[in-house]
Design a protein around this motif. Structure first.
Motif, PDB file in Angstrom:
ATOM      1  N   ASN A  11       3.334  -4.222   3.399  1.00 59.07           N
ATOM      2  CA  ASN A  11       4.470  -3.395   3.038  1.00 59.07           C
ATOM      3  C   ASN A  11       3.957  -2.026   2.611  1.00 59.07           C
ATOM      4  O   ASN A  11       3.061  -1.932   1.774  1.00 59.07           O
ATOM      5  CB  ASN A  11       5.270  -4.041   1.905  1.00 59.07           C
ATOM      6  N   VAL A  12       4.521  -0.978   3.192  1.00 57.53           N
ATOM      7  CA  VAL A  12       4.156   0.387   2.824  1.00 57.53           C
ATOM      8  C   VAL A  12       5.220   0.919   1.877  1.00 57.53           C
ATOM      9  O   VAL A  12       6.402   0.979   2.236  1.00 57.53           O
ATOM     10  CB  VAL A  12       4.047   1.302   4.073  1.00 57.53           C
ATOM     11  N   HIS A  70       5.099   5.364   8.014  1.00 50.98           N
ATOM     12  CA  HIS A  70       5.490   3.992   8.350  1.00 50.98           C
ATOM     13  C   HIS A  70       5.945   3.225   7.111  1.00 50.98           C
ATOM     14  O   HIS A  70       5.423   2.141   6.819  1.00 50.98           O
ATOM     15  CB  HIS A  70       4.323   3.249   9.009  1.00 50.98           C
ATOM     16  N   CYS A 103      -1.096   3.943  14.658  1.00 51.25           N
ATOM     17  CA  CYS A 103      -1.461   3.926  13.239  1.00 51.25           C
ATOM     18  C   CYS A 103      -2.671   3.027  12.982  1.00 51.25           C
ATOM     19  O   CYS A 103      -3.187   2.997  11.869  1.00 51.25           O
ATOM     20  CB  CYS A 103      -0.279   3.470  12.392  1.00 51.25           C
ATOM     21  N   GLU A 141       2.316   4.896   0.886  1.00 49.15           N
ATOM     22  CA  GLU A 141       2.346   5.692   2.121  1.00 49.15           C
ATOM     23  C   GLU A 141       1.446   6.909   2.014  1.00 49.15           C
ATOM     24  O   GLU A 141       0.829   7.325   2.990  1.00 49.15           O
ATOM     25  CB  GLU A 141       3.786   6.124   2.405  1.00 49.15           C
ATOM     26  N   PHE A 182      -5.812   1.035   8.959  1.00 51.47           N
ATOM     27  CA  PHE A 182      -4.373   1.274   9.084  1.00 51.47           C
ATOM     28  C   PHE A 182      -4.005   2.562   8.364  1.00 51.47           C
ATOM     29  O   PHE A 182      -4.368   2.759   7.210  1.00 51.47           O
ATOM     30  CB  PHE A 182      -3.604   0.092   8.485  1.00 51.47           C
ATOM     31  N   ASP A 183      -3.278   3.451   9.049  1.00 53.35           N
ATOM     32  CA  ASP A 183      -2.785   4.686   8.444  1.00 53.35           C
ATOM     33  C   ASP A 183      -1.303   4.506   8.151  1.00 53.35           C
ATOM     34  O   ASP A 183      -0.477   4.518   9.062  1.00 53.35           O
ATOM     35  CB  ASP A 183      -2.999   5.871   9.385  1.00 53.35           C
ATOM     36  N   PRO A 184      -0.919   4.354   6.877  1.00 52.23           N
ATOM     37  CA  PRO A 184       0.471   4.082   6.537  1.00 52.23           C
ATOM     38  C   PRO A 184       1.394   5.305   6.568  1.00 52.23           C
ATOM     39  O   PRO A 184       2.603   5.152   6.466  1.00 52.23           O
ATOM     40  CB  PRO A 184       0.373   3.518   5.115  1.00 52.23           C
ATOM     41  N   CYS A 212       0.854  -1.187   0.000  1.00 56.54           N
ATOM     42  CA  CYS A 212       0.000   0.000   0.000  1.00 56.54           C
ATOM     43  C   CYS A 212       0.890   1.238   0.000  1.00 56.54           C
ATOM     44  O   CYS A 212       1.938   1.247   0.638  1.00 56.54           O
ATOM     45  CB  CYS A 212      -0.975   0.001   1.176  1.00 56.54           C
TER      46      CYS A 212
END
Length: 147
Positions: free
Chosen positions: A120-121, A94, A67, A36, A89-91, A34
């Protein structure tokens, strides 16, 4: 079978018995890759079934990081019925691989359930600009004022 193996089997079966009131359809969710700087935050849903003979409800949900935001049904789940826990989830901030844990505490159940999300961000394509400009750097020949 030796005594250690027997004791280990008894201990594990006791743990399974204590967790037997609620069963999640999955305990790990892979969000994959995803970005960031995404506008739409990734979400995942965990569904559980009440296996006991009485209603259970979620008493508390604790996340391992700020997050993650959790939402869940606050109403009791009747025997044989299902409930859900939704994680957002807030990437932002991160980048890289991640593994986050969520602890779900149920009423009438001595041990919590552990859920995980991973993925994976991908770092943002360009850094975000601040609305406040950075102060100019002093010139090499300018005097330095000490207070």
């Amino acid at each position: 079978m030796n005594l250690r193996k027997i004791l280990l089997l008894l201990f594990l079966s006791a743990g399974i018995f204590l967790h037997a009131q609620v069963r999640f359809d999955r305990t790990t969710y892979d969000l994959g890759n995803c970005p960031e700087d995404t506008v739409r935050l990734p979400r995942c849903e965990f569904t559980f079934t009440n296996l006991s003979k009485r209603a259970v409800s979620i008493a508390e949900v604790k996340t391992s990081c700020g997050c993650l935001k959790a939402s869940f049904d606050r109403r009791p789940v009747q025997p044989g019925k299902t409930g859900r826990v939704v994680l957002t989830f807030d990437p932002q901030g991160h980048p890289g691989n991640f593994l986050r844990k969520v602890t779900v505490y149920f009423s009438q159940q001595p041990l919590p359930c552990i859920l995980q999300i991973k993925g994976n961000v991908r770092p943002a394509s360009r850094p975000r600009r601040s609305i406040f400009p950075a102060p100019p750097l002093p010139h090499r020949n300018s005097p330095v004022l000490l207070k």
